[in-house]
Scaffold this motif. Structure first.
Motif, PDB file in Angstrom:
ATOM      1  N   PHE A  14      -1.501  -6.798   9.058  1.00  0.00           N
ATOM      2  CA  PHE A  14      -0.511  -6.057   8.468  1.00  0.00           C
ATOM      3  C   PHE A  14       0.730  -6.525   8.291  1.00  0.00           C
ATOM      4  O   PHE A  14       0.938  -7.686   9.035  1.00  0.00           O
ATOM      5  N   VAL A  71      -0.357   1.707   9.093  1.00  0.00           N
ATOM      6  CA  VAL A  71      -0.785   0.511   8.979  1.00  0.00           C
ATOM      7  C   VAL A  71      -1.815   0.433  10.462  1.00  0.00           C
ATOM      8  O   VAL A  71      -1.529   1.087  11.404  1.00  0.00           O
ATOM      9  N   VAL A  72      -2.986  -0.385  10.322  1.00  0.00           N
ATOM     10  CA  VAL A  72      -3.737  -0.363  11.558  1.00  0.00           C
ATOM     11  C   VAL A  72      -3.355  -1.861  12.523  1.00  0.00           C
ATOM     12  O   VAL A  72      -3.324  -2.873  11.668  1.00  0.00           O
ATOM     13  N   ASP A  97       0.741  -1.160   0.091  1.00  0.00           N
ATOM     14  CA  ASP A  97      -0.034   0.064  -0.053  1.00  0.00           C
ATOM     15  C   ASP A  97       0.780   1.343  -0.135  1.00  0.00           C
ATOM     16  O   ASP A  97       0.494   2.140  -0.483  1.00  0.00           O
ATOM     17  N   ASN A 132      -1.936  -3.014   4.748  1.00  0.00           N
ATOM     18  CA  ASN A 132      -2.618  -3.262   5.716  1.00  0.00           C
ATOM     19  C   ASN A 132      -3.481  -4.667   5.420  1.00  0.00           C
ATOM     20  O   ASN A 132      -4.853  -4.582   5.252  1.00  0.00           O
ATOM     21  N   ARG A 133      -2.661  -5.684   5.268  1.00  0.00           N
ATOM     22  CA  ARG A 133      -3.004  -6.989   4.872  1.00  0.00           C
ATOM     23  C   ARG A 133      -1.966  -7.919   5.141  1.00  0.00           C
ATOM     24  O   ARG A 133      -0.849  -7.376   5.183  1.00  0.00           O
ATOM     25  N   THR A 178       4.939  -1.091   3.546  1.00  0.00           N
ATOM     26  CA  THR A 178       3.887  -1.449   4.568  1.00  0.00           C
ATOM     27  C   THR A 178       2.341  -1.881   4.057  1.00  0.00           C
ATOM     28  O   THR A 178       2.344  -1.420   2.573  1.00  0.00           O
TER      29      THR A 178
END
Length: 842
Positions: free
Chosen positions: A460, A454-455, A387, A588-589, A586
């Protein structure tokens, strides 16, 4: 119907001739025009002999790309393709006295600007249903209304008075066929055309989904080549010789020079990308090739044929090559590669163009934008699935090594960009494996974003290339009082930790790589994946799963992503990194590494071994990450099913949730998927995913780039091999001869494509390489082994090194591990089990 006036009676010949000149347009106020002129082409050129055609046929042909041509209406059809026919209310228009004009579409795409009054019908060029070019017509009524009409490819389309007898007469302004530029011809298959509305240039394939070209081609003003990263403003396409148009969905310009990377919506198959050169020398003859009109004559007005030239540049700057005098190069060559040793040293930007068609030109000087120093930047962007990607290779042309970083751009392919800003002690470095890169001094140097990347309470992944010169934190993300996570080097090993709460001195869940995994002065790729549902954190070093830990006390760290340090309190930092960094990424998955052929049953990131025993019970043997007899654990095996003894089954992550499922074929030929929920098969939740498989051998892999597994099947009746992307829509990939083969689809040669390994009825092991970028096309087979008749075999990455291995049971109770070599062959085997009783293995 009343006849509109004829062109000859309007006295427009002189006006038309004046309108045929092509100009890019003046530079905006306050801007300095580039000299020599930009090589950007507007994609349209004056129609040859337009004045004579106007006088003879009363039709005004203005400009086009040479792929829609006025034709004699008596021209016979060629197969299913004939002529476009335009009917008007004026019988004096055209050559046959009935008010008809005919046009020939000569390529898959084309455009023609013209003015034909009184048009009431347009007929497509298809000669039977389902044939003909896709054509749109742009028209304007006498009332000033503009409209665009889709022409029936193999029938007639009524417009203007033909569609409504009470409408005002309609002027045809443009015919357009297909999408994008027409493909060109030439021996350099990786050099194609890139086009958007009003622009056409040259671009070169540098990765299956990326082309390198000139930013000026897609900028608002080609004389000021400035672009923002993101989707192109208008529809943009690329074509290569022999290929149809492919849409561009993302632009990544290089600040400070006339260079852009353009991402293609789908990868290009069958063309080898051209790499970047390591130097851009002056005083040496270099070659260039691109798409423009031939310079010798204005009658050759297409850009189909590649044009080539030899250039000797006489001067250079950090961003450009220049020649005071050079060969004649014409518009359309913007972005054309300048080749040194067959690799891209620069891309053309400007040329004098004196002697080119339809331009006065101003000499033969040349300018090209250098690309020889952009390898780190290009590789970071073209190889990413992230991302966010910070190449840390954005050294400004005006900066020098050792100067402050000041800013590092973020290639954000989703969401909003997060450029990094520096503190004192972060400087540019060149001349290393990754060049440019960023060096941190270990005491003050950091980079930070404006917010989180990221969350932290969801899935992540992180990745960084690092060359430590000591201890310190590479990546972290701020909470209020501490960091949500930190990735760091300590005493020669890589470590990662997630905090359990946002307090000044939290409890950390820490995973530690083996000693020596972070040697000083050596580049390593260190990565982390976190799966929130299971809490599993996996630490990867150079693509290998080296350690894992479970973190379940989730919370959301919403502060800034930080590079080179981590937060130790509400207003304090610590753990400053000393060393060099490049290519931070990075997701987010979960980044799907090492392979999509997933046999991870218990969620710890390692592929496990599944067997049925003599009693028909289904067992999972967890992979412990060891070697020899410690590779898989016998004492920790888990029973996951009963009554499987006579069934045919395979292991694959069918639902793409990160846990391996089982796909079973019953006695009626029905395929059932048994989902894995937290390390257990859920029989009550099984799903029917196929029927009619009774006489088929079934297998699974992933060949099309989507997260979901694909099916492969052999019809034992006719010996054909089929491929089922995402489980449906079968395609024959082997016509015969596969009866009773055992097949194992996986990436066996390291090119991220699912190949096929097969054991034939004689027990010989064969490798079939997949040459397709997004599907399956099998090359000729090569032999990988013999004597496999009595072996029960499963294919998976058991070692965690990103290469597909084989696990085999010899029938005498021995379980063997055959390490993959990424070339369709295997290394020396080692025994990983003794006294195993196996009915089937997966």
């Amino acid at each position: 119907m009343s006849s509109p006036p004829r062109w000859a009676t309007l006295g427009v010949v002189a006006a038309m001739a004046a309108s045929l000149s092509v100009a890019v347009g003046p530079a905006p106020a306050g801007a300095s025009a580039i000299s020599p002129p930009s090589l950007v082409d507007d994609g349209l050129h004056p129609y040859p002999g337009a004045a004579e055609i106007l006088a003879a046929q009363n039709v005004r042909l203005i400009s086009g790309d040479g792929h829609i041509l006025l034709a004699d209406c008596a021209t016979p059809a060629q197969g299913d393709i004939g002529l476009l026919k335009v009917w008007t209310t004026d019988e004096a228009i055209g050559s046959d006295g009935i008010g008809r004009l005919c046009f020939k579409v000569t390529a898959s795409a084309g455009v023609l600007n013209l003015e034909v009054p009184g048009v009431f019908e347009i007929r497509g060029d298809g000669q039977r249903e389902g044939t003909g070019h896709q054509v749109t017509a742009q028209l304007r009524s006498d009332d000033g209304e503009q409209l665009t009409v889709d022409v029936d490819p193999d029938g007639s389309t009524q417009v203007g008075l033909g569609a409504d007898p009470n409408a005002s007469p309609t002027m045809l302004l443009q015919l357009r066929a297909g999408t994008g530029p027409a493909p060109g011809t030439g021996e350099h298959t990786a050099v194609g055309k890139i086009a958007t509305v009003g622009r056409e240039c040259t671009a070169t394939l540098v990765a299956p989904r990326w082309v390198l070209g000139a930013a000026s081609c897609l900028a608002t003003d080609p004389n000021q080549p400035q672009l923002a990263e993101g989707p192109p403003v208008g529809a943009t396409y690329v074509t290569f010789p022999g290929k149809s148009a492919t849409k561009v969905d993302w632009l990544s310009p290089r600040p400070g020079r006339d260079v852009v990377l353009a991402r293609l919506a789908t990868p290009i198959e069958g063309i080898t990308p051209i790499p970047l050169a390591a130097a851009a020398p002056t005083g040496v003859e270099l070659s260039t090739v691109g798409h423009s009109r031939a310079a010798a004559t204005a009658t050759d007005w297409t850009t189909d044929r590649q044009q080539s030239a030899q250039i000797t540049f006489t001067a250079s700057t950090p961003t450009t090559l220049t020649a005071a005098a050079g060969p004649l190069l014409c518009s359309g060559m913007a972005g054309a590669p300048v080749l040194h040793g067959g690799k891209i040293a620069a891309v053309l930007s400007q040329a004098g163009q004196a002697g080119c068609p339809d331009t006065a030109g101003n000499g033969s000087a040349l300018t090209a934008a250098r690309a020889d120093d952009l390898a780190t930047w290009v590789n970071a962007i073209t190889t990413t699935t992230a991302d966010h990607t910070w190449s840390l290779a954005d050294l400004p042309a005006t900066a020098t090594p050792g100067t402050a970083v000041s800013a590092a751009a973020d290639s954000a392919f989703t969401g909003t960009g997060l450029p990094l800003t520096d503190t004192a002690g972060a400087t540019w470095k060149i001349g290393d494996t990754f060049s440019p890169a960023v060096e941190l001094n270990g005491t003050t140097g950091t980079l930070s974003a404006a917010g989180p990347a990221v969350v932290t309470d969801a899935d992540f992944s992180l990745s960084a290339w690092a060359k430590p010169a000591g201890d310190g934190t590479v990546l972290s993300q701020d909470g209020v009082n501490t960091a949500g996570f930190k990735l760091w080097a300590e005493n020669g090993s890589w470590r990662f930790a997630m905090s359990r709460s946002d307090v000044a001195s939290p409890v950390w869940d820490t995973v530690t790589a083996p000693a020596g995994s972070a040697p000083a002065g050596v580049w390593s790729q260190v990565a982390v994946t976190y799966k929130a549902a299971t809490g599993i954190v996996i630490l990867w070093v150079n693509g290998r799963n080296v350690a894992s830990v479970r973190h379940t006390a989730k919370w959301k760290a919403t502060g800034a992503l930080r590079v080179g340090a981590h937060k130790t309190g509400a207003a304090s930092l610590g753990g400053h990194f000393k060393g060099v960094l490049s290519t931070l990424q990075t997701w987010n998955r979960l980044s799907l590494t090492p392979a999509l052929n997933n046999h991870d049953f218990d969620g710890d990131g390692r592929n496990d071994v599944i067997i049925t025993d003599g009693a028909g019970d289904l067992w999972m043997y967890p992979n412990q990450g060891g070697s020899g007899l410690t590779t898989v654990s016998v004492s920790n095996r888990v029973k996951i099913g009963s009554g499987w003894g006579s069934l045919k089954w395979i292991v694959t992550d069918w639902d793409a949730d990160g846990l391996a499922d089982v796909v079973m074929k019953d006695s009626d030929g029905v395929l059932w998927m048994y989902p894995n929920r937290s390390g257990q098969l859920i029989s009550g939740a099984r799903q029917q995913i196929g029927t009619g498989w009774a006489d088929y051998v079934h297998a699974a892999g992933n060949a099309n780039g989507t997260p979901r597994a694909d099916l492969f099947g052999i019809n034992n009746g006719n010996g054909a091999l089929y491929y089922y992307p995402d489980g449906g829509g079968k395609t024959a990939i082997g016509s015969s001869g596969w009866t009773d083969f055992r097949i194992f689809p996986a990436d066996f040669n390291g090119d991220d494509r699912a190949d096929v390994m097969a054991i034939d009825t004689a027990g010989e092991l064969w490798f079939y390489a997949n040459t397709s970028q997004n599907g399956v096309t099998l090359a000729g087979r090569t032999q990988s082994g013999t004597g496999w008749s009595n072996y029960k075999v499963a294919a998976m990455d058991l070692s965690g090194d990103g290469k597909t291995d084989l696990v085999a049971h010899d029938g005498s109770g021995n379980l063997w591990f055959y390490p993959g070599n990424d070339n369709g062959r295997f290394g020396s085997r080692s025994r990983i089990g003794v006294n195993w009783t196996i009915n089937a293995i997966g």
